[in-house]
Design a protein around this motif. Structure first.
Motif, PDB file in Angstrom:
ATOM      1  N   ASN A   1       0.837  -1.206   0.000  1.00  0.00           N
ATOM      2  CA  ASN A   1       0.000   0.000   0.000  1.00  0.00           C
ATOM      3  C   ASN A   1       0.873   1.258   0.000  1.00  0.00           C
ATOM      4  O   ASN A   1       0.633   2.200  -0.757  1.00  0.00           O
ATOM      5  CB  ASN A   1      -0.912   0.028   1.232  1.00  0.00           C
ATOM      6  CG  ASN A   1      -2.131  -0.891   1.093  1.00  0.00           C
ATOM      7  OD1 ASN A   1      -2.673  -1.058   0.009  1.00  0.00           O
ATOM      8  ND2 ASN A   1      -2.553  -1.489   2.197  1.00  0.00           N
TER       9      ASN A   1
ATOM     10  N   ALA B   1       2.573   1.684  -3.337  1.00  0.00           N
ATOM     11  CA  ALA B   1       1.626   2.091  -4.383  1.00  0.00           C
ATOM     12  C   ALA B   1       1.132   3.523  -4.178  1.00  0.00           C
ATOM     13  O   ALA B   1       0.917   4.250  -5.141  1.00  0.00           O
ATOM     14  CB  ALA B   1       0.441   1.130  -4.428  1.00  0.00           C
TER      15      ALA B   1
ATOM     16  N   LYS C   1       3.763   2.697 -10.611  1.00  0.00           N
ATOM     17  CA  LYS C   1       2.711   2.127 -11.452  1.00  0.00           C
ATOM     18  C   LYS C   1       2.961   0.715 -11.976  1.00  0.00           C
ATOM     19  O   LYS C   1       2.053   0.099 -12.531  1.00  0.00           O
ATOM     20  CB  LYS C   1       2.461   3.051 -12.661  1.00  0.00           C
ATOM     21  CG  LYS C   1       1.666   4.304 -12.291  1.00  0.00           C
ATOM     22  CD  LYS C   1       0.230   3.972 -11.874  1.00  0.00           C
ATOM     23  CE  LYS C   1      -0.489   5.137 -11.239  1.00  0.00           C
ATOM     24  NZ  LYS C   1      -1.489   4.699 -10.240  1.00  0.00           N
TER      25      LYS C   1
ATOM     26  N   ARG D   1      -1.219 -11.138  -8.189  1.00  0.00           N
ATOM     27  CA  ARG D   1      -2.617 -10.799  -7.892  1.00  0.00           C
ATOM     28  C   ARG D   1      -2.691  -9.642  -6.914  1.00  0.00           C
ATOM     29  O   ARG D   1      -3.503  -8.729  -7.057  1.00  0.00           O
ATOM     30  CB  ARG D   1      -3.343 -12.023  -7.324  1.00  0.00           C
ATOM     31  CG  ARG D   1      -3.594 -13.096  -8.371  1.00  0.00           C
ATOM     32  CD  ARG D   1      -4.410 -14.271  -7.819  1.00  0.00           C
ATOM     33  NE  ARG D   1      -4.309 -15.398  -8.739  1.00  0.00           N
ATOM     34  CZ  ARG D   1      -3.552 -16.484  -8.540  1.00  0.00           C
ATOM     35  NH1 ARG D   1      -2.854 -16.629  -7.410  1.00  0.00           N
ATOM     36  NH2 ARG D   1      -3.509 -17.429  -9.446  1.00  0.00           N
TER      37      ARG D   1
ATOM     38  N   ILE E   1      -1.717  -6.385  -8.704  1.00  0.00           N
ATOM     39  CA  ILE E   1      -2.808  -5.947  -9.597  1.00  0.00           C
ATOM     40  C   ILE E   1      -3.926  -5.299  -8.767  1.00  0.00           C
ATOM     41  O   ILE E   1      -4.426  -4.234  -9.109  1.00  0.00           O
ATOM     42  CB  ILE E   1      -3.377  -7.149 -10.385  1.00  0.00           C
ATOM     43  CG1 ILE E   1      -2.317  -7.751 -11.308  1.00  0.00           C
ATOM     44  CG2 ILE E   1      -4.628  -6.749 -11.176  1.00  0.00           C
ATOM     45  CD1 ILE E   1      -2.023  -6.975 -12.542  1.00  0.00           C
ATOM     46  N   ARG E   2      -4.275  -5.949  -7.668  1.00  0.00           N
ATOM     47  CA  ARG E   2      -5.335  -5.398  -6.810  1.00  0.00           C
ATOM     48  C   ARG E   2      -5.007  -3.988  -6.351  1.00  0.00           C
ATOM     49  O   ARG E   2      -5.885  -3.144  -6.235  1.00  0.00           O
ATOM     50  CB  ARG E   2      -5.491  -6.260  -5.548  1.00  0.00           C
ATOM     51  CG  ARG E   2      -6.413  -7.411  -5.708  1.00  0.00           C
ATOM     52  CD  ARG E   2      -6.568  -8.166  -4.379  1.00  0.00           C
ATOM     53  NE  ARG E   2      -6.775  -9.566  -4.693  1.00  0.00           N
ATOM     54  CZ  ARG E   2      -5.992 -10.565  -4.310  1.00  0.00           C
ATOM     55  NH1 ARG E   2      -4.936 -10.332  -3.545  1.00  0.00           N
ATOM     56  NH2 ARG E   2      -6.250 -11.790  -4.682  1.00  0.00           N
ATOM     57  N   ARG E   3      -3.763  -3.732  -6.072  1.00  0.00           N
ATOM     58  CA  ARG E   3      -3.373  -2.427  -5.548  1.00  0.00           C
ATOM     59  C   ARG E   3      -3.053  -1.433  -6.654  1.00  0.00           C
ATOM     60  O   ARG E   3      -2.477  -0.379  -6.412  1.00  0.00           O
ATOM     61  CB  ARG E   3      -2.215  -2.568  -4.563  1.00  0.00           C
ATOM     62  CG  ARG E   3      -2.562  -3.410  -3.334  1.00  0.00           C
ATOM     63  CD  ARG E   3      -3.764  -2.855  -2.542  1.00  0.00           C
ATOM     64  NE  ARG E   3      -4.240  -3.848  -1.577  1.00  0.00           N
ATOM     65  CZ  ARG E   3      -5.410  -4.483  -1.690  1.00  0.00           C
ATOM     66  NH1 ARG E   3      -6.251  -4.208  -2.693  1.00  0.00           N
ATOM     67  NH2 ARG E   3      -5.755  -5.379  -0.801  1.00  0.00           N
ATOM     68  N   GLY E   4      -3.395  -1.809  -7.889  1.00  0.00           N
ATOM     69  CA  GLY E   4      -3.356  -0.840  -8.970  1.00  0.00           C
ATOM     70  C   GLY E   4      -2.073  -0.810  -9.777  1.00  0.00           C
ATOM     71  O   GLY E   4      -1.933   0.013 -10.683  1.00  0.00           O
TER      72      GLY E   4
ATOM     73  N   TYR F   1     -10.630 -11.275 -17.084  1.00  0.00           N
ATOM     74  CA  TYR F   1     -11.019  -9.970 -16.538  1.00  0.00           C
ATOM     75  C   TYR F   1      -9.812  -9.055 -16.355  1.00  0.00           C
ATOM     76  O   TYR F   1      -9.868  -7.868 -16.676  1.00  0.00           O
ATOM     77  CB  TYR F   1     -11.747 -10.124 -15.192  1.00  0.00           C
ATOM     78  CG  TYR F   1     -12.365  -8.812 -14.712  1.00  0.00           C
ATOM     79  CD1 TYR F   1     -13.632  -8.429 -15.134  1.00  0.00           C
ATOM     80  CD2 TYR F   1     -11.663  -7.941 -13.881  1.00  0.00           C
ATOM     81  CE1 TYR F   1     -14.190  -7.222 -14.731  1.00  0.00           C
ATOM     82  CE2 TYR F   1     -12.220  -6.729 -13.472  1.00  0.00           C
ATOM     83  CZ  TYR F   1     -13.480  -6.379 -13.900  1.00  0.00           C
ATOM     84  OH  TYR F   1     -14.023  -5.178 -13.507  1.00  0.00           O
ATOM     85  N   ASN F   2      -8.738  -9.605 -15.813  1.00  0.00           N
ATOM     86  CA  ASN F   2      -7.624  -8.731 -15.412  1.00  0.00           C
ATOM     87  C   ASN F   2      -6.503  -8.638 -16.443  1.00  0.00           C
ATOM     88  O   ASN F   2      -5.495  -7.964 -16.190  1.00  0.00           O
ATOM     89  CB  ASN F   2      -7.058  -9.179 -14.055  1.00  0.00           C
ATOM     90  CG  ASN F   2      -6.319 -10.514 -14.145  1.00  0.00           C
ATOM     91  OD1 ASN F   2      -5.916 -10.947 -15.227  1.00  0.00           O
ATOM     92  ND2 ASN F   2      -6.130 -11.169 -13.014  1.00  0.00           N
ATOM     93  N   TYR F   3      -6.647  -9.320 -17.573  1.00  0.00           N
ATOM     94  CA  TYR F   3      -5.514  -9.399 -18.504  1.00  0.00           C
ATOM     95  C   TYR F   3      -5.008  -8.029 -18.944  1.00  0.00           C
ATOM     96  O   TYR F   3      -3.848  -7.857 -19.284  1.00  0.00           O
ATOM     97  CB  TYR F   3      -5.862 -10.280 -19.713  1.00  0.00           C
ATOM     98  CG  TYR F   3      -6.713  -9.596 -20.761  1.00  0.00           C
ATOM     99  CD1 TYR F   3      -6.133  -8.902 -21.824  1.00  0.00           C
ATOM    100  CD2 TYR F   3      -8.102  -9.633 -20.701  1.00  0.00           C
ATOM    101  CE1 TYR F   3      -6.909  -8.268 -22.779  1.00  0.00           C
ATOM    102  CE2 TYR F   3      -8.893  -8.990 -21.643  1.00  0.00           C
ATOM    103  CZ  TYR F   3      -8.289  -8.314 -22.675  1.00  0.00           C
ATOM    104  OH  TYR F   3      -9.049  -7.665 -23.622  1.00  0.00           O
ATOM    105  N   ARG F   4      -5.902  -7.041 -18.882  1.00  0.00           N
ATOM    106  CA  ARG F   4      -5.504  -5.693 -19.315  1.00  0.00           C
ATOM    107  C   ARG F   4      -4.414  -5.100 -18.434  1.00  0.00           C
ATOM    108  O   ARG F   4      -3.804  -4.090 -18.794  1.00  0.00           O
ATOM    109  CB  ARG F   4      -6.723  -4.777 -19.325  1.00  0.00           C
ATOM    110  CG  ARG F   4      -7.267  -4.465 -17.945  1.00  0.00           C
ATOM    111  CD  ARG F   4      -8.727  -4.065 -17.953  1.00  0.00           C
ATOM    112  NE  ARG F   4      -8.944  -2.667 -18.231  1.00  0.00           N
ATOM    113  CZ  ARG F   4     -10.124  -2.055 -18.083  1.00  0.00           C
ATOM    114  NH1 ARG F   4     -11.184  -2.740 -17.675  1.00  0.00           N
ATOM    115  NH2 ARG F   4     -10.267  -0.800 -18.360  1.00  0.00           N
ATOM    116  N   ARG F   5      -4.180  -5.687 -17.257  1.00  0.00           N
ATOM    117  CA  ARG F   5      -3.210  -5.134 -16.306  1.00  0.00           C
ATOM    118  C   ARG F   5      -1.838  -5.805 -16.404  1.00  0.00           C
ATOM    119  O   ARG F   5      -0.971  -5.558 -15.560  1.00  0.00           O
ATOM    120  CB  ARG F   5      -3.741  -5.267 -14.876  1.00  0.00           C
ATOM    121  CG  ARG F   5      -5.138  -4.688 -14.671  1.00  0.00           C
ATOM    122  CD  ARG F   5      -5.245  -3.211 -14.919  1.00  0.00           C
ATOM    123  NE  ARG F   5      -4.471  -2.410 -13.991  1.00  0.00           N
ATOM    124  CZ  ARG F   5      -4.405  -1.079 -14.035  1.00  0.00           C
ATOM    125  NH1 ARG F   5      -5.063  -0.412 -14.964  1.00  0.00           N
ATOM    126  NH2 ARG F   5      -3.674  -0.423 -13.174  1.00  0.00           N
TER     127      ARG F   5
END
Lengths: 575, 575
Positions: A212, A215, A220, A232, A235-238, A262-266
């Motif tokens: 946290n 981030a 980024k 994971r 990714i959750r933390r942006g 769902y998350n592949y864009r990240r």
């Protein structure tokens, strides 16, 4: 702009039309058959029946957006920018986010200027075949325990990050400083954010509160995830997670387990550190795609990781997709499993075909990166170590870059340690300012007999790292490296061999083929000196002074206990 | 920044912690139970056991990023910015991309300045409850066939788009100009791109070459897709598709058929035109979410369309996700099907609860938007139409905004047409410069007896539109509108009623409740005048001068055949 509209509406001829292509659409995941029409370097349409000055028959191959390498240290290829670009482009890369962390640690900002200038001068058919987004390294030096060739302070960062030269701030490796609220580190990040520039990360296994805090600073990306769970959480933390296809560090197999529809864009693909042989034989992002698809990631998602996702993460307008108004950066590949590249276009210009770049470029020479190996004259006596008792020994662990600590009883004769069987000496000589700083320790697990090896590539300060079982041969290696302006050097009895890395002591100005051949040649000679199985003779040395990886490291200032984050003695402390 | 790191690491107290929340993660589609920790308006962590000056118990509700309305004309609510903000925020909207197309067509750039200033002055707890990204309208006037209150040329666009006031260029409706390569339209787009500002689109059913030409100009969005196939083609060509949840124009049901797990990142939710009643009773983006989920789009994808996707499309840093470093723009909802909003935070400040905004704001008054209805004095005689023979009649089509053309035999008495049964007169009076310009035609399909109705809202130039069956009552309506400074007016025998829209003749400065009540009241009075079933008495008038929708429209310059794109006669041409 009118010309583009006219070309799109077929009121005017295009410059290039690629026909008979299976055009992959990264917005929808579909493949369309048809033509890609190009005018003034830009895609003006996907359709049929365009008139054009030139046509290129794709013969049913797949057309993809050119690949974007999200994070690479070009220096790790040991290739000049010119030679790197040839390999990179021939494997379908159109854009790299380059972090010149190594050369800036040697030459300062001038190192980055050299890289950018060298890349900029590569022009073919009116275009730069490779777009380079240059990051300003954030950690110069990387630790306080070593002498680097330059230091870039927060103040200097604030000034430099405002230059067009720099796209963003390079990987912030000093995560303890960030989460600790260190003023200098946070000011560097703050300056980049103020100028709306991206900040890359480097935070292996950082989790929970610490993640946290990392981030919230505005970092980024991360390319250091240690496993799928780590991915994971990042990714959750942006953070965007960069899947790494380096030469020694791969994490695609493990980390791709975290990718889903769902998350592949990240997720992005990157190389980080990749040597010339791998670039030449296996490729770059094309190889990453192949591996990702081999891990059962659908090709449509994998391609997004190599193109659109990276363009979005870094805000690269006009990159990452085949659609009107996007740059005509196009790769033709045979299929969507092996991703064998058959043609590469840059802004509509054919720049590589059948695995060969069509361009070449004479070397850009800069005094800023020449003659960078400056050491005090050394003699055999400088390598003496007057140790007796329980000596602390760095143990090289095979097939990786970790080291362990062990203790061995030693005795000294005539002011120099008598090396026990299987143990040699390791020395790190400061090479930027001829200070004469030299760190020395004992090394086990490496092997090596009857001579010495040395390199001027040594993360992150790139001092000279020399390993040997004799003081004289170690001194000879140091002299060979000084004379060559850096490189890899070997002394085996009477045999002397050196492969010069004349650009900052990190990269060679010879061709990629020669870099590969010469690296192999000197490595094979080193193998004959009984370096142990599982140890890369030169490449393992490169990491032995990287004072952020456990357990022991050696810098020009001395032996470092990374876990305690301090300089320690070569003799066991009495309790 | 150190304070944020300190709060994230629990070395320092947070300002606010939202506890017991089901925190939706738009990067992964998952929901995590836990706390959202906020410091200085920013999310510093998702975790547990934070210390804080304040706690808010979410009682197990879902926490979502505040919604972003990707495209809205605030003026269509007829609410002042202050009243709009209260409704919008109470329904979970944190940011709007507002295109002040209507008010700029009346007042010029000063209209946009008024809107921005009015929104900026709404401050509660040290924050602006609603972030407003203001677009510079691209089509002022919208067509050459009408007199608008202002014109914004390409030259003026180039100057204005550089101002901080403007976030991007508003919807480029004039797609024929764009694909035709019109210099003025392309220069407007070019200026926005030069300043790195986004250009919104408006291109119903544009396809193939024309779509390529529209996209190559650099236009990035479309909210006018007519069906799922239209959406798919727009997405393929790189446009973001905005799913519209307006008051009259909805396309979520049809267009959501194009959304899938691969391409969902390319869809956004928007309102476009939404009236006060719908905003109050049904909501804004919250209602769009409910509809989208009702169409079997997974909530995780739908939420992305309302948050992260829009933030990415428009480059809204710190918006669209709940993660460290993101703005603490947070909405609590009861569930992920109805999306009933129970609390709204802006930068960590509670700004709405249980459907009520906690803030209020006194009206910002500006001369620039007051007294905008300027007409030459009118008399009953001005509404005379000396027509005889085959008269061209505009036919209002129920339940929509299309019109048809029909021909009816008419005769004239004392210089004025004798209205056949079921036909009334329609007049459009220029109201910006008191030029006396007046267009007149016959209207069928509308109904209406014994009086006249009129409005000063009339897309896109917002002249006065008056419908009636008697010259005297039409003149009285015109006078009522002039006296009120615009609004909705009705004359039915002796009864006169007017609801003033005192802000630019488009919006009212009374409360939202009053706007809803007064609109309903005057509409019910109009219904008593036998306006036909399926025709909204005032709202249908609003579109009768919109000279881009087939078939016939009336402007202050005369009757327009939209398909021929020219002014035509009210009498059938002899062949």
């Amino acid at each position: 702009m009118k010309m583009l509209a006219d070309a799109a509406m077929k009121r005017r001829e295009c410059d290039l039309v690629i026909k008979n292509a299976k055009i992959f659409n990264v917005f929808t995941g579909e493949t369309e058959k048809g033509e890609i029409a190009v005018k003034d370097g830009v895609i003006v349409g996907i359709g049929t029946d365009y008139g054009s000055a030139k046509f290129y028959d794709a013969k049913g191959r797949y057309a993809l957006p050119s690949f974007i390498d999200a994070h690479i240290h070009v220096e790790s290829s040991m290739l000049s920018p010119e030679e790197f670009a040839k390999l990179s482009v021939s494997h379908g890369t159109g854009t790299i986010v380059a972090d010149p962390h190594e050369i800036v640690n040697v030459c300062g900002i001038a190192g980055a200027e050299y890289m950018k200038e060298a890349f900029s001068r590569i022009v073919y058919g009116g275009v730069n075949p490779l777009d380079v987004c240059m990051q300003l390294p954030s950690c110069v030096p990387a630790t306080p325990f070593e002498t680097s060739g330059a230091a870039v302070s927060a103040k200097e960062t604030a000034r430099e990050i405002d230059r067009d030269l720099f796209f963003g701030l390079g990987e912030m490796m000093n995560y303890p400083a960030v989460i600790g609220g260190d003023d200098e580190a946070l000011r560097k990040i703050g300056s980049a954010k103020e100028k709306n520039k991206i900040v890359d990360g480097h935070a292996p296994a950082l989790s929970k509160d610490a993640l946290n805090a990392y981030a919230v600073a505005g970092i980024k990306t991360d390319h250091e995830c240690v496993d799928a769970d780590d991915c994971r959480e990042k990714i959750r933390r942006g953070l965007y997670v960069q899947l790494r296809n380096g030469s020694s560090a791969h994490n695609i197999e493990e980390n791709s387990k975290a990718v889903n529809e769902y998350n592949y864009r990240r997720f992005l693909l990157c190389s980080d550190d990749r040597n010339a042989y791998d670039l030449s034989e296996h490729g770059e992002i094309d190889d990453g795609l192949k591996r990702l698809v081999a891990c059962d990631i659908p090709a449509s998602q994998a391609i997004a990781c190599a193109t659109l996702n990276t363009a979005e993460c870094y805000g690269l307008k006009g990159k990452g997709a085949l659609a009107p108004s996007y740059d005509a950066d196009i790769v033709l590949v045979e299929d969507l499993t092996e991703f064998k590249v058959s043609a590469v276009f840059k802004k509509g210009v054919l720049v590589a075909e059948n695995g060969r770049a069509l361009f070449s470029a004479s070397r850009y020479r800069s005094n800023a990166v020449a003659g960078t190996v400056k050491i005090k004259p050394v003699s055999a006596d400088d390598f003496k170590m007057d140790l007796s008792g329980d000596a602390r020994v760095m143990r090289a662990v095979p097939n990786g870059i970790l080291t362990e600590e062990e203790f061995v009883k030693v005795r000294s004769e005539e002011g120099d340690v008598v090396l026990p069987n299987g143990i040699c000496k390791l020395a790190v000589i400061e090479r930027h300012f001829a200070t004469g700083n030299m760190g020395k320790c004992l090394l086990s697990g490496y092997g090596l007999r009857d001579g010495a090896l040395g390199v001027s590539v040594a993360h992150d300060s790139h001092n000279l790292v020399i390993v040997g079982d004799g003081n004289e041969s170690m001194a000879r290696v140091a002299r060979l490296l000084r004379e060559a302006g850096g490189g890899m050097a070997l002394v085996h009895g009477d045999c002397e061999k050196v492969f010069a890395l004349d650009i900052a002591g990190l990269m060679s100005s010879v061709s990629a083929e020669e870099v590969i051949a010469k690296t192999r040649e000197i490595t094979e000679l080193a193998r004959k000196m009984d370096v142990k199985e599982g140890i890369e003779p030169f490449m393992s040395l490169v990491f032995l002074s990287l004072a952020v990886i456990p357990k022991l490291r050696l810098t020009d200032r001395g032996l470092i206990d990374v876990e305690q984050f301090k300089i320690i003695s070569s003799i066991k402390e009495s309790l």
